[in-house]
Motif scaffolding. Structure first.
Motif, PDB file in Angstrom:
ATOM      1  N   GLU A   7      33.540-144.601 -16.540  1.00 43.67           N
ATOM      2  CA  GLU A   7      33.976-143.602 -17.509  1.00 43.67           C
ATOM      3  C   GLU A   7      35.350-143.028 -17.139  1.00 43.67           C
ATOM      4  N   ILE A   8      35.582-142.843 -15.836  1.00 45.21           N
ATOM      5  CA  ILE A   8      36.887-142.352 -15.385  1.00 45.21           C
ATOM      6  C   ILE A   8      37.989-143.345 -15.742  1.00 45.21           C
ATOM      7  N   PHE A   9      37.704-144.649 -15.548  1.00 38.83           N
ATOM      8  CA  PHE A   9      38.696-145.673 -15.907  1.00 38.83           C
ATOM      9  C   PHE A   9      38.944-145.693 -17.420  1.00 38.83           C
ATOM     10  N   LYS A  10      37.906-145.463 -18.199  1.00 33.44           N
ATOM     11  CA  LYS A  10      38.075-145.379 -19.649  1.00 33.44           C
ATOM     12  C   LYS A  10      38.997-144.227 -20.007  1.00 33.44           C
ATOM     13  N   VAL A  11      38.780-143.086 -19.358  1.00 30.44           N
ATOM     14  CA  VAL A  11      39.601-141.898 -19.631  1.00 30.44           C
ATOM     15  C   VAL A  11      41.054-142.143 -19.229  1.00 30.44           C
ATOM     16  N   ILE A  12      41.261-142.769 -18.080  1.00 27.89           N
ATOM     17  CA  ILE A  12      42.626-143.088 -17.638  1.00 27.89           C
ATOM     18  C   ILE A  12      43.302-144.021 -18.633  1.00 27.89           C
ATOM     19  N   PHE A  13      42.560-145.015 -19.109  1.00 26.70           N
ATOM     20  CA  PHE A  13      43.129-145.937 -20.099  1.00 26.70           C
ATOM     21  C   PHE A  13      43.488-145.201 -21.384  1.00 26.70           C
ATOM     22  N   GLY A  15      44.251-142.081 -21.595  1.00 31.16           N
ATOM     23  CA  GLY A  15      45.415-141.257 -21.275  1.00 31.16           C
ATOM     24  C   GLY A  15      46.704-142.067 -21.324  1.00 31.16           C
ATOM     25  N   ILE A  16      46.633-143.315 -20.858  1.00 29.54           N
ATOM     26  CA  ILE A  16      47.807-144.205 -20.917  1.00 29.54           C
ATOM     27  C   ILE A  16      48.168-144.496 -22.371  1.00 29.54           C
ATOM     28  N   VAL A  17      47.154-144.805 -23.179  1.00 34.29           N
ATOM     29  CA  VAL A  17      47.389-145.078 -24.606  1.00 34.29           C
ATOM     30  C   VAL A  17      47.997-143.857 -25.280  1.00 34.29           C
ATOM     31  N   GLU A  18      47.470-142.679 -24.969  1.00 37.03           N
ATOM     32  CA  GLU A  18      48.003-141.439 -25.551  1.00 37.03           C
ATOM     33  C   GLU A  18      49.444-141.206 -25.114  1.00 37.03           C
ATOM     34  N   GLY A  19      49.717-141.365 -23.839  1.00 33.24           N
ATOM     35  CA  GLY A  19      51.069-141.121 -23.333  1.00 33.24           C
ATOM     36  C   GLY A  19      52.103-142.040 -23.947  1.00 33.24           C
ATOM     37  N   ILE A  20      51.710-143.271 -24.240  1.00 35.33           N
ATOM     38  CA  ILE A  20      52.629-144.223 -24.865  1.00 35.33           C
ATOM     39  C   ILE A  20      52.778-143.953 -26.353  1.00 35.33           C
ATOM     40  N   SER A  21      51.651-143.805 -27.039  1.00 29.76           N
ATOM     41  CA  SER A  21      51.685-143.762 -28.505  1.00 29.76           C
ATOM     42  C   SER A  21      52.006-142.394 -29.088  1.00 29.76           C
ATOM     43  N   GLU A  22      51.935-141.330 -28.285  1.00 27.02           N
ATOM     44  CA  GLU A  22      52.246-139.995 -28.820  1.00 27.02           C
ATOM     45  C   GLU A  22      53.716-139.885 -29.198  1.00 27.02           C
ATOM     46  N   TRP A  23      54.609-140.479 -28.404  1.00 24.20           N
ATOM     47  CA  TRP A  23      56.040-140.287 -28.632  1.00 24.20           C
ATOM     48  C   TRP A  23      56.696-141.454 -29.344  1.00 24.20           C
ATOM     49  N   LEU A  24      56.173-142.652 -29.168  1.00 23.54           N
ATOM     50  CA  LEU A  24      56.660-143.757 -29.977  1.00 23.54           C
ATOM     51  C   LEU A  24      56.047-143.611 -31.372  1.00 23.54           C
ATOM     52  N   PRO A  25      56.790-143.921 -32.431  1.00 22.44           N
ATOM     53  CA  PRO A  25      56.279-143.668 -33.794  1.00 22.44           C
ATOM     54  C   PRO A  25      55.270-144.729 -34.245  1.00 22.44           C
ATOM     55  N   ILE A  26      54.156-144.822 -33.495  1.00 26.60           N
ATOM     56  CA  ILE A  26      53.174-145.867 -33.776  1.00 26.60           C
ATOM     57  C   ILE A  26      51.765-145.307 -33.962  1.00 26.60           C
ATOM     58  N   SER A  27      51.613-143.995 -33.970  1.00 32.06           N
ATOM     59  CA  SER A  27      50.352-143.284 -34.222  1.00 32.06           C
ATOM     60  C   SER A  27      49.436-143.239 -33.005  1.00 32.06           C
ATOM     61  N   SER A  28      49.448-142.106 -32.331  1.00 31.21           N
ATOM     62  CA  SER A  28      48.572-141.925 -31.172  1.00 31.21           C
ATOM     63  C   SER A  28      47.111-141.812 -31.605  1.00 31.21           C
ATOM     64  N   ILE A 227      36.324-132.431 -16.102  1.00 27.65           N
ATOM     65  CA  ILE A 227      36.990-133.485 -15.323  1.00 27.65           C
ATOM     66  C   ILE A 227      37.645-134.492 -16.260  1.00 27.65           C
ATOM     67  N   ILE A 228      36.918-134.883 -17.303  1.00 21.80           N
ATOM     68  CA  ILE A 228      37.452-135.858 -18.253  1.00 21.80           C
ATOM     69  C   ILE A 228      38.701-135.314 -18.949  1.00 21.80           C
ATOM     70  N   LEU A 229      38.658-134.051 -19.369  1.00 20.44           N
ATOM     71  CA  LEU A 229      39.822-133.451 -20.021  1.00 20.44           C
ATOM     72  C   LEU A 229      41.027-133.414 -19.086  1.00 20.44           C
ATOM     73  N   VAL A 230      40.810-133.005 -17.849  1.00 21.60           N
ATOM     74  CA  VAL A 230      41.914-132.895 -16.886  1.00 21.60           C
ATOM     75  C   VAL A 230      42.491-134.264 -16.559  1.00 21.60           C
ATOM     76  N   VAL A 231      41.625-135.247 -16.293  1.00 22.57           N
ATOM     77  CA  VAL A 231      42.101-136.600 -15.973  1.00 22.57           C
ATOM     78  C   VAL A 231      42.883-137.180 -17.148  1.00 22.57           C
ATOM     79  N   GLY A 232      42.373-136.999 -18.349  1.00 18.92           N
ATOM     80  CA  GLY A 232      43.055-137.514 -19.532  1.00 18.92           C
ATOM     81  C   GLY A 232      44.416-136.873 -19.732  1.00 18.92           C
ATOM     82  N   MET A 233      44.490-135.551 -19.574  1.00 18.60           N
ATOM     83  CA  MET A 233      45.759-134.851 -19.784  1.00 18.60           C
ATOM     84  C   MET A 233      46.777-135.185 -18.697  1.00 18.60           C
TER      85      MET A 233
END
Length: 277
Positions: A7-13, A15-28, A227-233
């Motif tokens: 589950e932690i690895f899912k959250v990290i993944f 978080g990576i998707v969010e970090g990439i897609s939030e600022w590129l205009p591709i829809s987070s 924990i999930i919220l903090v790891v994701g953020m």
């Protein structure tokens, strides 16, 4: 919820998707929902609804850190007499003005959108439609000279018009940054100024949406949920720093058509995968 290494690895993944897609205009939101279709977080539907919004706070903190000098309205050259930066205050007032249409529409239709439009086909359609829009707008812009090249030259009228375009992002798959950038380009704002104003808009919008989702979910979190919220953020924060710097460097030499083509191909991929599975 059961918290384990998977589950932690899912959250990290995520978080990576969010970090990439939030600022590129591709829809987070679109990417997060699609990822969750195939890599589901072991949590309640209510928690995931809140998580997919609140995780974006990590990305927002990254942009605040990078653009602190442009966003913070005070200077402390003299400890006893801080200098108030009127141009920065003006930008924040314009930002607040631009947020009015989006805030009104979100309050009125957010529940309906979540209940009926958070589907792979809606996300895919929005990805493809605005991908085509990016390509068409950029082709049109080849023969135009931007009217506004600096962030400080954005007027209240221009800010409000950009805010109207931001309303489109309530549809999942559209992209908040994508809709505001397309709107800004159509109005005559340069790519760099459009991206920077999008960063300003993101701060109150995402803090407001996060507060709304947290209040809706309730303020009682289990230890696993915290924990999930903090790891994701934290993950989204770290990834966002690199993505924002990349984007600002990229658009100084290139247009947004690359992201338009990516949206089209990804939208077609989503349709294909949905039909197959």
């Amino acid at each position: 919820m059961n918290l384990n290494v998977i589950e932690i690895f899912k959250v990290i993944f995520l978080g990576i998707v969010e970090g990439i897609s939030e600022w590129l205009p591709i829809s987070s939101t679109g990417h997060m929902l699609i990822v969750d279709e195939f890599l589901q977080l072991n949590a309640s539907a209510a928690f995931k609804e809140m998580f997919f919004v609140v995780i974006q706070l990590g990305a927002i903190l990254a942009v605040v850190g990078i653009f602190w000098d442009k966003m913070f309205p005070f200077q402390f050259k003299n400890k006893n007499m801080p200098v108030i930066r009127g141009d920065v205050f003006s930008l924040w007032f314009k930002t607040a003005f631009a947020c009015i249409p989006g805030a009104a529409v979100t309050i009125l239709f957010d529940d309906f959108i979540e209940a009926h439009l958070h589907t792979p086909f809606v996300i895919a359609a929005a990805l493809i439609f605005y991908g085509i829009a990016f390509i068409l707008v950029e082709n049109w812009n080849k023969h135009r000279t931007p009217k506004i090249n600096e962030l400080t030259n954005i007027t209240y009228q221009t800010a409000f018009l950009i805010g109207l375009f931001q309303v489109l992002s309530i549809i999942p798959g559209t992209s908040r940054s994508g809709s505001t950038i397309i709107g800004a380009l159509i109005i005559g704002v340069s790519r760099v100024a459009a991206a920077e104003f999008t960063f300003f808009l993101a701060v109150p919008v995402m803090f407001g949406l996060s507060a709304l989702k947290i209040l809706k979910f309730g303020l009682e979190f289990s230890g696993s949920e915290l924990i999930i919220l903090v790891v994701g953020m934290v993950t989204a924060f770290v990834v966002s720093i690199f993505v924002i710097k990349f984007l600002m460097s990229f658009i100084k030499k290139h247009d947004f058509k690359l992201f338009g083509w990516y949206r089209i191909y990804f939208g077609l991929f989503v349709i294909l995968i949905t039909l197959l599975f």
